[in-house]
Scaffold this motif. Structure first.
Motif, PDB file in Angstrom:
ATOM      1  N   LEU A 154      -2.366  -6.054  -5.465  1.00  0.00           N
ATOM      2  CA  LEU A 154      -2.439  -4.441  -5.403  1.00  0.00           C
ATOM      3  C   LEU A 154      -1.298  -3.937  -6.156  1.00  0.00           C
ATOM      4  CD1 LEU A 154      -3.624  -4.034  -1.685  1.00  0.00           C
ATOM      5  CD2 LEU A 154      -4.893  -4.144  -3.966  1.00  0.00           C
ATOM      6  N   ARG A 169       0.736  -1.334  -0.270  1.00  0.00           N
ATOM      7  CA  ARG A 169      -0.093  -0.023  -0.005  1.00  0.00           C
ATOM      8  C   ARG A 169       0.747   1.171   0.009  1.00  0.00           C
ATOM      9  NH1 ARG A 169      -5.266  -0.586   0.347  1.00  0.00           N
ATOM     10  NH2 ARG A 169      -6.161  -2.707   0.779  1.00  0.00           N
ATOM     11  N   ASP A 193      -2.755  -9.591  -1.273  1.00  0.00           N
ATOM     12  CA  ASP A 193      -2.273  -8.210  -1.203  1.00  0.00           C
ATOM     13  C   ASP A 193      -1.378  -7.784  -2.427  1.00  0.00           C
ATOM     14  OD1 ASP A 193      -3.660  -7.299   1.156  1.00  0.00           O
ATOM     15  OD2 ASP A 193      -2.257  -8.470   2.429  1.00  0.00           O
ATOM     16  N   TYR A 227      -4.871   5.437  -6.269  1.00  0.00           N
ATOM     17  CA  TYR A 227      -3.778   5.341  -5.353  1.00  0.00           C
ATOM     18  C   TYR A 227      -3.717   6.626  -4.391  1.00  0.00           C
ATOM     19  CZ  TYR A 227      -3.557   1.278  -8.321  1.00  0.00           C
ATOM     20  OH  TYR A 227      -4.129   0.369  -8.961  1.00  0.00           O
TER      21      TYR A 227
END
Length: 339
Positions: free
Chosen positions: A281, A235, A278, A315
């Motif tokens: 992503l 992230r 994840d 994002y």
């Protein structure tokens, strides 16, 4: 020197500023060993790349080494709180300073292992990066921190304590960096490699060029756990190292390949512990970035125009947003060269 040529500075100085309150404490104060699997721990609280270590009957294998000598010493101390077995290996996931510049604090008989491209990049870039940090970037950050503290004192602002800690953090970091000694890998390999330690198997997988041309993905066999290094930012916008042979197309392909394996738990280069899902992503971001740049090239936009127009709002909440223009430039050059 352009920002593309100084990944250590780009990542570490903002991290120091953001984490100044914690960094003003002793370096080991914020490090905690979090169990990930049997004998395997993630160290939380580091200021740079994520560090993990595997404890076996014959000793310890550590992945990455921290961002400065003081943090390297703190990592060693954290391992010692878990076990008194010797540190046998330190595996480097790539050459960037926030993963390597703590090496001098590790035991001298620990074997530093890296891909040969990482060893080459350390020879080519590490000394210059460290010098640039000490002589230019950190003095500028110190001046900014001093002005912030002066303003807080003059206005009796609520952030006075934070400004004092920020300055103390940077002053301590400057002192530590002046004592930095570059440590080079003692053992290198070209493809993938395997380390057997205490009956445990650790696979060092070379995916080819991705974040850099020397990335290593560390797979802890029998645990369904991998340490991705900076092939995975959880992230956060990933840094794409244009000077060190990055390849975002191969990066996407290799992460997709990993998604087809039995891996369940993922230690990212930056960010909290993650699951296999994840990783998708990261793929989504890189694909969106490549498509946006490709579309702009199709419209005849030059790199400067693309750096302004490519914003990727999906994002917007991710970390390291300041590196998006550099990512755009690197991908632009990559796509243009592929034609």
């Amino acid at each position: 020197m352009s920002s593309l040529a100084r990944p250590f500075l780009l990542v570490i100085v903002p991290l120091l500023l953001a984490a100044s309150a914690a960094a003003a404490e002793p370096p080991s104060a914020g490090l905690q060993s979090v169990p990930v699997a049997e004998g395997l721990y993630l160290l939380t609280g580091t200021q740079g790349g994520n560090v993990a270590y595997l404890v076996t009957d014959e000793g310890v294998l550590v992945v990455d080494a921290g961002t400065a000598p003081a943090e390297g010493a703190a990592i060693v101390a954290a391992v010692r709180r878990t076990t008194d077995r010797p540190i046998r290996y330190v595996v480097l996931t790539h050459y960037h300073g926030d993963h390597t510049m703590g090496l001098q604090a590790f035991p001298r008989d620990a074997i530093v292992v890296a891909h040969e491209n990482t060893a080459r990049s350390i020879r080519l870039f590490a000394e210059a990066d460290a010098r640039e940090t000490v002589e230019k970037e950190l003095p500028a950050a110190l001046e900014q921190a001093r002005k912030k503290l002066e303003t807080a004192r003059a206005t009796k602002g609520a952030d006075l304590a934070g400004a004092e800690k920020e300055l103390a953090s940077l002053e301590g970091y400057v002192a530590a960096m002046k004592e930095l000694r570059i440590v080079h890998p003692g053992l290198t390999f070209t493809g993938s490699a395997t380390i057997f330690l205490g009956g445990q198997e650790v696979r060092l997988l070379y995916p080819g060029p991705a974040h850099t041309d020397g990335n290593v993905i560390v797979r802890f066999e029998g645990r369904k756990v991998v340490h991705m290094g900076d092939v995975f930012f959880h992230r956060s916008l990933p840094y794409i190292d244009g000077r060190a042979g990055c390849d975002t197309a191969n990066w996407i392909a290799q992460v997709r390949a990993l998604l087809s394996t039995d891996v369940e738990t993922v230690i990212p280069g930056h960010g909290p512990l993650a699951k296999r899902a994840d990783l998708k992503l990261q793929v989504d971001y890189l694909e969106a970035l490549r498509q946006a740049v490709r579309d702009g090239i199709g419209k005849g936009l030059d790199v400067a125009a693309l750096q302004k127009s490519v914003t990727l709002p999906a994002y917007a909440e991710w970390g390291y947003r300041q590196i998006l223009p550099d990512n755009v430039k690197v991908v632009y050059e990559e796509l243009k060269a592929a034609k």
